[in-house]
Design a protein around this motif. Structure first.
Motif, short mmCIF file in Angstrom:
data_model
loop_
_atom_site.label_atom_id
_atom_site.label_comp_id
_atom_site.label_asym_id
_atom_site.label_seq_id
_atom_site.Cartn_x
_atom_site.Cartn_y
_atom_site.Cartn_z
N GLY A 140 19.09 21.52 35.15
CA GLY A 140 18.00 20.55 35.03
C GLY A 140 17.30 20.52 33.70
O GLY A 140 16.65 19.53 33.35
N GLY A 141 17.42 21.61 32.92
CA GLY A 141 16.82 21.64 31.59
C GLY A 141 15.30 21.58 31.60
O GLY A 141 14.64 21.82 32.61
N ARG A 142 14.74 21.24 30.46
CA ARG A 142 13.28 21.22 30.30
C ARG A 142 12.60 20.20 31.20
O ARG A 142 11.43 20.36 31.57
CB ARG A 142 12.91 20.95 28.84
CG ARG A 142 13.24 22.10 27.89
CD ARG A 142 12.92 21.72 26.45
NE ARG A 142 11.47 21.55 26.27
CZ ARG A 142 10.64 22.52 25.88
NH1 ARG A 142 11.11 23.73 25.65
NH2 ARG A 142 9.36 22.28 25.72
N ASP A 143 13.30 19.13 31.55
CA ASP A 143 12.71 18.14 32.46
C ASP A 143 12.32 18.78 33.78
O ASP A 143 11.37 18.34 34.45
CB ASP A 143 13.70 17.00 32.73
CG ASP A 143 13.86 16.07 31.54
OD1 ASP A 143 13.01 16.15 30.62
OD2 ASP A 143 14.82 15.30 31.52
N LEU A 144 13.04 19.82 34.17
CA LEU A 144 12.78 20.48 35.44
C LEU A 144 11.87 21.68 35.30
O LEU A 144 10.90 21.81 36.03
CB LEU A 144 14.11 20.93 36.07
CG LEU A 144 14.00 21.65 37.42
CD1 LEU A 144 13.59 20.66 38.50
CD2 LEU A 144 15.32 22.31 37.78
N VAL A 145 12.17 22.56 34.35
CA VAL A 145 11.46 23.86 34.29
C VAL A 145 10.43 23.94 33.19
O VAL A 145 9.68 24.92 33.11
CB VAL A 145 12.47 25.02 34.15
CG1 VAL A 145 13.42 25.04 35.33
CG2 VAL A 145 13.24 24.93 32.83
N GLY A 146 10.38 22.95 32.30
CA GLY A 146 9.43 23.04 31.20
C GLY A 146 9.92 23.99 30.12
O GLY A 146 11.12 24.19 29.94
N PRO A 147 9.01 24.65 29.41
CA PRO A 147 9.41 25.45 28.24
C PRO A 147 9.96 26.83 28.56
O PRO A 147 10.48 27.50 27.66
CB PRO A 147 8.08 25.58 27.47
CG PRO A 147 7.02 25.52 28.53
CD PRO A 147 7.54 24.56 29.56
N ALA A 148 9.85 27.29 29.81
CA ALA A 148 10.24 28.67 30.13
C ALA A 148 11.67 28.76 30.63
O ALA A 148 12.05 28.09 31.58
CB ALA A 148 9.29 29.24 31.18
N ALA A 149 12.48 29.63 29.99
CA ALA A 149 13.87 29.81 30.39
C ALA A 149 14.01 30.77 31.57
O ALA A 149 15.06 30.82 32.20
CB ALA A 149 14.68 30.32 29.21
N GLU A 150 12.95 31.52 31.86
CA GLU A 150 12.97 32.51 32.93
C GLU A 150 11.79 32.28 33.89
O GLU A 150 10.76 31.76 33.48
CB GLU A 150 12.88 33.94 32.36
CG GLU A 150 14.05 34.34 31.48
CD GLU A 150 15.30 34.69 32.27
OE1 GLU A 150 15.16 35.04 33.47
OE2 GLU A 150 16.41 34.60 31.71
N LEU A 151 11.95 32.71 35.13
CA LEU A 151 10.86 32.66 36.10
C LEU A 151 9.71 33.52 35.59
O LEU A 151 9.91 34.67 35.20
CB LEU A 151 11.34 33.18 37.45
CG LEU A 151 10.36 33.07 38.62
CD1 LEU A 151 10.36 31.64 39.16
CD2 LEU A 151 10.75 34.04 39.74
N ASP A 152 8.50 32.96 35.60
CA ASP A 152 7.33 33.71 35.13
C ASP A 152 7.11 34.94 36.02
O ASP A 152 7.17 34.84 37.25
CB ASP A 152 6.09 32.83 35.15
CG ASP A 152 4.91 33.48 34.47
OD1 ASP A 152 4.69 33.19 33.28
OD2 ASP A 152 4.22 34.30 35.12
#
Length: 315
Positions: free
Chosen positions: A292-304
């Motif tokens: 989904g890329g940034r459209d889905l998760v925003g700027p974070a590549a990992e779960l906070d």
């Protein structure tokens, strides 16, 4: 002295928790079970419930400070945390959607979807749809190009599936239950493909979401709220009489559909530790971010790291 303390306790106002609830959502079923069993009073909680038209309205209410708890998913919570909001998540349900086909359909496996018309409830970044794409890519199938994909609102996709306008549909679990009660066949539940994507068990996609600062200042009330919801879920597992009481909220009087709702709801009740839930969510987050890329998760590549709430007893 003992009598005085007892009287003081009985006169103390119950802690109020403001809930923003989608009017047609399954959270209303749980709340009905809570009230029917007097679980809110037993937990010394006053539940102030506001019914809203959509999940998005709940998110707005939480961010505006007009609600304490809503239902949403850990993906959104992690994204909000990356943007500065200190939200946190506690599992509510692992019930996920499924790929449904008519009972007489020649489609027998997910690979048979190639070249077929597939309706997807939601949009291009619906999580179940992204997970299905990720699983199919493992077998060299690009669903977006190898199938004819139609997106739509979940009720519309369910209606068109019933009308025979598509070969298969991927939809939210309650709409899948409607099709199942009409004789449709579950080709594959999304939960069935998660192990292939690295998950070790059922993952709660939806949970109770609240601000961690509010939770810190209401720690005992939050613990009682979670314990209360566990008792409600236990009622919904063991008591068919409780289901009789909430049946009017499901929008149907069809006995077959009511049984399907009941069974699928029970299947989705979380039964794992928060640590295990979080570990699998971390794995699936990477899968979703990759598709989904940034459209889905925003700027974070990992779960906070603070996405999952760990402070409840028994976790």
């Amino acid at each position: 002295m003992t009598l005085a303390l007892s009287l003081a306790a009985s006169c103390r106002a119950a802690d109020t928790i403001r809930l923003a609830v989608q009017k047609t959502g399954t959270f209303s079923w749980e709340l009905a079970a809570i009230r029917a069993g007097g679980l809110d009073k037993a937990a010394d909680l006053s539940l102030d419930v506001t019914e809203l038209a959509s999940p998005e309205a709940g998110k707005i209410a939480l961010r505006a400070g007009s609600a304490d708890i809503i239902l949403s998913d850990w993906l959104w919570v992690s994204r909000e945390r990356a943007l500065g909001a200190r939200l946190t998540f506690y599992p509510y349900s692992s019930a996920l959607g499924a790929v449904m086909v008519p009972a007489t359909s020649p489609i027998k496996t997910l690979a048979d979807l190639k070249g077929r018309k597939l309706g997807v409830g939601g949009g291009p970044i619906d999580k179940s749809w992204l997970l299905l794409q990720a699983r199919m890519k493992q077998d060299g199938i690009d669903m977006k190009s190898d199938a004819s994909v139609v997106y739509g609102a979940p009720p519309l996709i369910a209606a068109k599936a019933l009308d025979g306008e598509m070969d298969a549909s991927l939809n939210f679990w309650n709409f899948c239950a409607q099709l199942e009660a009409k004789g449709f066949r579950r080709l594959a539940g999304i939960e069935d493909i998660l192990p292939k994507l690295g998950a070790k068990g059922a993952v709660s996609a939806v949970g109770y979401v609240f601000d961690e600062n509010w939770a810190a200042s209401h720690r005992d009330a939050v613990a009682r709220f979670i314990a209360m919801t566990r008792k409600a879920k236990q009622l919904l597992v063991t008591s068919d009489a409780t289901w009789d009481k909430i049946a009017p909220l499901t929008g149907t009087s069809d006995a077959t559909l009511l049984r399907t709702y009941r069974d699928r709801y029970r299947d989705g009740i979380p039964r794992r530790s928060i640590t295990d839930e979080e570990a699998d969510a971390r794995v699936l987050y990477r899968v979703l971010a990759g598709i989904g890329g940034r459209d889905l998760v925003g700027p974070a590549a990992e779960l906070d790291p603070g996405t999952f709430y760990h402070a409840a007893p028994g976790d």
